[in-house]
Scaffold this motif. Structure first.
Motif, PDB file in Angstrom:
ATOM      1  N   VAL A 141       0.852  -1.189   0.000  1.00 11.92           N
ATOM      2  CA  VAL A 141       0.000   0.000   0.000  1.00 11.92           C
ATOM      3  C   VAL A 141       0.889   1.241   0.000  1.00 11.92           C
ATOM      4  CG1 VAL A 141      -1.840  -1.204   1.227  1.00 11.92           C
ATOM      5  CG2 VAL A 141      -0.171   0.125   2.524  1.00 11.92           C
ATOM      6  N   PRO A 142       0.440   2.335  -0.628  1.00 14.27           N
ATOM      7  CA  PRO A 142       1.266   3.541  -0.698  1.00 14.27           C
ATOM      8  C   PRO A 142       1.282   4.294   0.634  1.00 14.27           C
ATOM      9  CG  PRO A 142      -0.843   3.956  -1.725  1.00 14.27           C
ATOM     10  CD  PRO A 142      -0.824   2.490  -1.384  1.00 14.27           C
ATOM     11  N   ARG A 143       2.300   5.131   0.794  1.00 16.17           N
ATOM     12  CA  ARG A 143       2.352   6.018   1.962  1.00 16.17           C
ATOM     13  C   ARG A 143       1.150   6.955   1.921  1.00 16.17           C
ATOM     14  NH1 ARG A 143       7.328   4.287   1.344  1.00 16.17           N
ATOM     15  NH2 ARG A 143       8.752   4.202   3.160  1.00 16.17           N
ATOM     16  N   GLY A 144       0.630   7.240   3.101  1.00 16.93           N
ATOM     17  CA  GLY A 144      -0.543   8.101   3.158  1.00 16.93           C
ATOM     18  C   GLY A 144      -1.838   7.333   3.192  1.00 16.93           C
ATOM     19  N   THR A 145      -1.765   6.011   3.148  1.00 18.26           N
ATOM     20  CA  THR A 145      -2.985   5.212   3.218  1.00 18.26           C
ATOM     21  C   THR A 145      -3.681   5.438   4.556  1.00 18.26           C
ATOM     22  OG1 THR A 145      -2.092   3.491   1.771  1.00 18.26           O
ATOM     23  CG2 THR A 145      -3.919   2.859   3.193  1.00 18.26           C
ATOM     24  N   PRO A 146      -4.963   5.810   4.564  1.00 17.88           N
ATOM     25  CA  PRO A 146      -5.670   6.088   5.822  1.00 17.88           C
ATOM     26  C   PRO A 146      -5.615   4.894   6.779  1.00 17.88           C
ATOM     27  CG  PRO A 146      -6.960   6.826   3.948  1.00 17.88           C
ATOM     28  CD  PRO A 146      -5.826   6.036   3.387  1.00 17.88           C
ATOM     29  N   GLY A 147      -5.347   5.194   8.023  1.00 15.71           N
ATOM     30  CA  GLY A 147      -5.358   4.161   9.056  1.00 15.71           C
ATOM     31  C   GLY A 147      -4.012   3.528   9.343  1.00 15.71           C
ATOM     32  N   PHE A 148      -3.047   3.674   8.413  1.00 19.33           N
ATOM     33  CA  PHE A 148      -1.746   3.060   8.686  1.00 19.33           C
ATOM     34  C   PHE A 148      -0.840   4.058   9.406  1.00 19.33           C
ATOM     35  CE2 PHE A 148       2.748   2.430   7.492  1.00 19.33           C
ATOM     36  CZ  PHE A 148       2.958   1.265   8.214  1.00 19.33           C
ATOM     37  N   ARG A 149      -0.177   3.580  10.449  1.00 17.93           N
ATOM     38  CA  ARG A 149       0.754   4.399  11.215  1.00 17.93           C
ATOM     39  C   ARG A 149       1.967   3.545  11.551  1.00 17.93           C
ATOM     40  NH1 ARG A 149      -2.359   5.146  14.941  1.00 17.93           N
ATOM     41  NH2 ARG A 149      -1.423   3.932  16.638  1.00 17.93           N
ATOM     42  N   SER A 150       3.129   3.915  11.027  1.00 16.28           N
ATOM     43  CA  SER A 150       4.349   3.146  11.257  1.00 16.28           C
ATOM     44  C   SER A 150       4.775   3.229  12.726  1.00 16.28           C
ATOM     45  CB  SER A 150       5.488   3.673  10.381  1.00 16.28           C
ATOM     46  OG  SER A 150       6.706   3.041  10.705  1.00 16.28           O
ATOM     47  N   SER A 151       5.278   2.131  13.243  1.00 17.89           N
ATOM     48  CA  SER A 151       5.904   2.157  14.570  1.00 17.89           C
ATOM     49  C   SER A 151       7.424   2.264  14.443  1.00 17.89           C
ATOM     50  CB  SER A 151       5.552   0.883  15.358  1.00 17.89           C
ATOM     51  OG  SER A 151       6.235  -0.250  14.840  1.00 17.89           O
ATOM     52  N   VAL A 152       7.940   1.876  13.287  1.00 17.33           N
ATOM     53  CA  VAL A 152       9.392   1.786  13.113  1.00 17.33           C
ATOM     54  C   VAL A 152      10.023   3.157  12.875  1.00 17.33           C
ATOM     55  CG1 VAL A 152      11.247   0.751  11.771  1.00 17.33           C
ATOM     56  CG2 VAL A 152       9.156  -0.556  12.213  1.00 17.33           C
ATOM     57  N   VAL A 153       9.468   3.924  11.950  1.00 17.62           N
ATOM     58  CA  VAL A 153      10.066   5.220  11.616  1.00 17.62           C
ATOM     59  C   VAL A 153      10.031   6.186  12.798  1.00 17.62           C
ATOM     60  CG1 VAL A 153       9.937   7.216  10.086  1.00 17.62           C
ATOM     61  CG2 VAL A 153       9.581   4.902   9.167  1.00 17.62           C
ATOM     62  N   PRO A 154       8.914   6.333  13.509  1.00 11.14           N
ATOM     63  CA  PRO A 154       8.924   7.204  14.685  1.00 11.14           C
ATOM     64  C   PRO A 154       9.900   6.737  15.767  1.00 11.14           C
ATOM     65  CG  PRO A 154       6.677   6.757  14.015  1.00 11.14           C
ATOM     66  CD  PRO A 154       7.555   5.825  13.243  1.00 11.14           C
ATOM     67  N   ALA A 155      10.190   5.420  15.807  1.00 12.34           N
ATOM     68  CA  ALA A 155      11.115   4.902  16.813  1.00 12.34           C
ATOM     69  C   ALA A 155      12.505   5.514  16.671  1.00 12.34           C
ATOM     70  CB  ALA A 155      11.200   3.379  16.722  1.00 12.34           C
ATOM     71  N   ALA A 156      12.867   5.899  15.446  1.00 15.83           N
ATOM     72  CA  ALA A 156      14.175   6.528  15.238  1.00 15.83           C
ATOM     73  C   ALA A 156      14.260   7.846  16.008  1.00 15.83           C
ATOM     74  CB  ALA A 156      14.418   6.760  13.747  1.00 15.83           C
ATOM     75  N   ALA A 157      13.189   8.637  15.966  1.00 15.34           N
ATOM     76  CA  ALA A 157      13.165   9.900  16.704  1.00 15.34           C
ATOM     77  C   ALA A 157      13.139   9.648  18.206  1.00 15.34           C
ATOM     78  CB  ALA A 157      11.951  10.723  16.290  1.00 15.34           C
ATOM     79  N   VAL A 158      12.421   8.615  18.642  1.00 14.26           N
ATOM     80  CA  VAL A 158      12.356   8.280  20.057  1.00 14.26           C
ATOM     81  C   VAL A 158      13.735   7.867  20.572  1.00 14.26           C
ATOM     82  CG1 VAL A 158      11.385   6.678  21.754  1.00 14.26           C
ATOM     83  CG2 VAL A 158       9.923   7.652  19.964  1.00 14.26           C
ATOM     84  N   ILE A 159      14.471   7.117  19.757  1.00 20.56           N
ATOM     85  CA  ILE A 159      15.816   6.689  20.149  1.00 20.56           C
ATOM     86  C   ILE A 159      16.724   7.903  20.381  1.00 20.56           C
ATOM     87  CG2 ILE A 159      17.920   5.603  19.251  1.00 20.56           C
ATOM     88  CD1 ILE A 159      16.059   3.466  18.023  1.00 20.56           C
ATOM     89  N   GLU A 160      16.644   8.879  19.514  1.00 19.07           N
ATOM     90  CA  GLU A 160      17.462  10.086  19.676  1.00 19.07           C
ATOM     91  C   GLU A 160      17.078  10.839  20.953  1.00 19.07           C
ATOM     92  OE1 GLU A 160      17.101  12.317  16.082  1.00 19.07           O
ATOM     93  OE2 GLU A 160      18.583  11.093  15.022  1.00 19.07           O
ATOM     94  N   GLU A 161      15.797  10.931  21.229  1.00 19.85           N
ATOM     95  CA  GLU A 161      15.335  11.585  22.459  1.00 19.85           C
ATOM     96  C   GLU A 161      15.817  10.820  23.688  1.00 19.85           C
ATOM     97  OE1 GLU A 161      13.614  14.340  22.988  1.00 19.85           O
ATOM     98  OE2 GLU A 161      12.610  14.858  21.102  1.00 19.85           O
ATOM     99  N   LEU A 162      15.721   9.492  23.628  1.00 17.96           N
ATOM    100  CA  LEU A 162      16.131   8.655  24.750  1.00 17.96           C
ATOM    101  C   LEU A 162      17.637   8.770  24.995  1.00 17.96           C
ATOM    102  CD1 LEU A 162      15.618   6.526  26.914  1.00 17.96           C
ATOM    103  CD2 LEU A 162      15.727   4.775  25.113  1.00 17.96           C
ATOM    104  N   GLU A 163      18.404   8.804  23.933  1.00 13.54           N
ATOM    105  CA  GLU A 163      19.858   8.933  24.095  1.00 13.54           C
ATOM    106  C   GLU A 163      20.215  10.238  24.786  1.00 13.54           C
ATOM    107  OE1 GLU A 163      24.040   8.140  23.625  1.00 13.54           O
ATOM    108  OE2 GLU A 163      22.229   6.909  23.768  1.00 13.54           O
ATOM    109  N   ARG A 164      19.539  11.328  24.426  1.00  9.20           N
ATOM    110  CA  ARG A 164      19.793  12.612  25.098  1.00  9.20           C
ATOM    111  C   ARG A 164      19.396  12.543  26.570  1.00  9.20           C
ATOM    112  NH1 ARG A 164      18.485  14.801  19.912  1.00  9.20           N
ATOM    113  NH2 ARG A 164      16.245  14.738  20.360  1.00  9.20           N
ATOM    114  N   TRP A 165      18.275  11.871  26.845  1.00 10.24           N
ATOM    115  CA  TRP A 165      17.842  11.743  28.242  1.00 10.24           C
ATOM    116  C   TRP A 165      18.852  10.944  29.064  1.00 10.24           C
ATOM    117  CZ3 TRP A 165      16.559   7.487  31.337  1.00 10.24           C
ATOM    118  CH2 TRP A 165      16.028   7.820  32.591  1.00 10.24           C
TER     119      TRP A 165
END
Length: 441
Positions: free
Chosen positions: A231-255
Motif C-alpha cells: 500500500v502507498p504512503r498516506g494510506t488512511p489508518g496506517f501508522r508506522s511504529s518503526v520510523v517514529p522509533a528513530a526519533a524516540v531513540i534520539e530523544e532517549l539517548e539525550r535523556w
C-alpha cells in the motif's frame, strides 16, 4: 573522599605479610587461569568450573565445598580457620561469563573470531586469552593464589579466611536457566553459610571503591498499526511504529546523557546505554510491525532508589508525549538491582586503601568515577562491608587481536595481576591477625 587512616603494621605483621607475599607464585597463577578459562561457564552453566575450583581450593588446604543451585549451576565456598577471636574476611569473585558464544548468539554479538571471544583458553607467553579470562576468571585465579599463599606461609591467623565464588554474577537474566544472573548466585551463597564480617571483591580498575551502582532495565514501546508493503504512503489508518522509533531513540539517548549527569555523586557515574531495538519478523518483511520496542540498561547510584529512577523515566516519557502528541508510547521497568555503599571509614575500606598505598607508593586520592556493577552491591545490601580492589585495565599490548567495545574481558596479562594480589594480601594480614575489637567489631 575521606583520608586514609594510618594503622601501621607491627614488625611481626610486616614479617608475616612479606612471608605470605613471597609464596605468591606467578607461574602457578597463570596455569590456573589458563585451566579455569578453558572451562566454559556461561551464566547458569558454571557447574563444571565451580566444581573444579572447589577441588582446587581443597587441594590448597582450605575446607571447600561445591554448593549446587540447579543441575547446571552452583557456587564455591572455602574456609581456612584461624585460632579464634578474629574476624571473618571473604575474598569474592563471580565465576560465570557474560556470553555463551554459541551459534544462537552470533547474530547479535557479531560472530567475533578474536581470541578473547572464544570459549576456550589460549596461552601466549604471559598472556591468557579466552572468554572471561580477565573478567571474571582472572579474579577467580588471583584470589585462589592469595588463599594458597596464606596457607603455605603458615601464618598464625586469628580470623577466618573465606573464599567465595558464585554463578549468576553477570548482569543478565537467563530465563531458560531459572533466571540465572543479576546476583542470584551470591545471594544463594550468603543465605547458606557465607557469613563474613568483611568482604573484598576483586574487579577491574586500579582503585579501591567503597560503593558501586545498581542497574535498571527498561522497555519503551512505540505503537503503530500493522501494515502491508503493497500500500502507498498516506494510506488512511496506517501508522508506522518503526520510523517514529528513530526519533524516540534520539530523544532517549539525550535523556540518558542528562540522567547520568544529574545522578552522579560519590564515586558513581550511573551511565545508561540503549541495548537494542526489536520489531517485526524477518520472515514477513512485507508487513511493517505494529510495535517497535527499545530496551536499555541504566545504572543506579547507591543514593538513588530503583523506584526514583522509575519516576525519572516516567517523567521523561510524559514530557516526550506532550511534545510529540503523535507518538503512542508505553513502557515498563522489567529489571532492577539497587546500588550499594559501605562507609568509607569502615575497617575494610581503610585497610584496602592502606594496602593500595603500600604497593603504589602514593596517596589513594579520588578514584575514577565508576559505572560498572558487581555482586559487591548484593554483599553490601546484605550487611557485609565490602571493598572493591582492582588492577590496571584493560591490559595493554595484547599479542592477539581482541574484540572492541568490551574493554578486554577476555585478555589477561598475568604480571598485571600481581600488584593487586599483594594489595589484597595486605588486607588479609591486616584484618585476620587482629582481634575483633581492633577492627571495630
Amino acid at each position: 573522599m575521606s583520608q586514609t587512616t594510618p594503622v601501621p603494621f607491627s614488625a611481626q605483621q610486616q614479617q608475616w605479610y612479606e612471608q605470605a607475599c613471597a609464596r605468591i607464585d606467578a607461574e602457578r597463577l597463570k596455569q590456573l587461569l589458563f585451566s579455569i578459562t578453558d572451562i566454559h561457564s556461561p551464566t547458569g552453566m558454571a557447574r563444571a568450573a565451580s566444581e573444579f575450583m572447589a577441588a582446587r581450593l581443597a587441594t590448597a588446604g582450605l575446607k571447600s565445598r561445591y554448593m549446587p543451585m540447579t543441575e547446571t549451576s552452583g557456587n564455591v565456598l572455602a574456609e581456612y580457620r584461624g585460632s579464634g577471636g578474629g574476624a571473618a574476611l571473604m575474598l569474592y569473585a563471580p565465576i560465570d561469563t557474560h556470553l555463551d558464544c554459541d551459534e544462537a548468539e552470533r547474530e547479535w554479538t557479531g560472530g567475533a573470531t578474536d581470541a578473547d571471544m572464544q570459549p576456550r583458553a589460549k596461552l601466549v607467553g604471559d598472556w591468557v586469552y579466552g572468554l572471561g579470562s580477565s573478567n571474571p576468571k582472572a579474579m577467580v585465579a588471583t584470589l585462589t593464589e592469595i588463599a594458597t599463599a596464606v596457607v603455605e606461609s603458615g601464618i598464625p591467623l586469628r580470623g577466618d579466611l573465606l573464599v567465595g565464588m558464585a554463578d549468576g554474577g553477570m548482569p543478565v537474566d537467563i530465563s531458560a536457566r531459572q533466571h540465572a544472573g543479576m546476583s542470584n548466585g551470591v545471594l544463594h551463597l550468603l543465605n547458606r553459610g557465607a557469613a563474613a564480617d568483611f568482604a573484598v571483591v576483586m574487579k577491574p580498575w586500579n582503585w579501591v571503591y567503597h560503593e558501586e551502582p545498581g542497574m535498571g532495565w527498561f522497555k519503551l514501546r512505540v505503537h503503530g498499526t500493522l501494515g502491508y508493503a503493497g500500500v502507498p504512503r498516506g494510506t488512511p489508518g496506517f501508522r508506522s511504529s518503526v520510523v517514529p522509533a528513530a526519533a524516540v531513540i534520539e530523544e532517549l539517548e539525550r535523556w540518558l546523557v542528562g540522567y547520568a549527569e544529574c545522578n552522579t555523586s560519590g564515586v558513581v557515574a550511573p551511565h545508561g546505554w540503549i541495548s537494542g531495538v526489536r520489531s517485526g519478523d524477518p520472515e514477513r518483511a512485507a508487513f511493517p510491525s505494529a510495535v517497535t520496542e527499545i530496551f536499555f540498561d541504566v545504572r543506579i547510584n547507591p543514593r538513588t532508589t530503583p523506584a526514583d529512577v522509575k519516576a525519572q523515566f516516567a517523567a521523561f516519557v510524559a514530557d516526550l508525549q506532550t511534545r510529540r502528541p503523535e507518538l503512542k508510547l508505553d513502557w515498563e521497568m522489567y529489571g532492577s538491582v539497587p546500588g550499594g555503599t559501605t562507609d568509607e571509614r569502615n575497617w575494610v575500606i581503610q585497610s584496602a586503601r592502606r594496602g593500595w598505598e603500600h604497593i603504589e607508593g602514593r596517596p589513594h586520592g579520588v578514584p575514577d568515577l565508576l559505572g560498572g556493577q558487581t555482586d559487591g552491591t548484593a554483599l553490601r545490601r546484605y550487611g557485609v562491608p565490602t571493598a572493591r580492589i582492582g588492577w590496571p585495565w584493560p591490559a595493554q599490548g595484547a599479542t592477539e587481536p581482541v574484540a572492541e567495545g568490551l574493554g578486554g574481558m577476555g585478555a589477561t596479562y598475568v604480571p598485571d595481576l600481581l600488584p593487586c594480589a599483594r594489595k589484597i594480601m595486605y588486607v588479609v594480614i591486616d584484618t585476620l591477625t587482629r582481634a575483633r575489637e581492633e577492627l571495630g567489631l
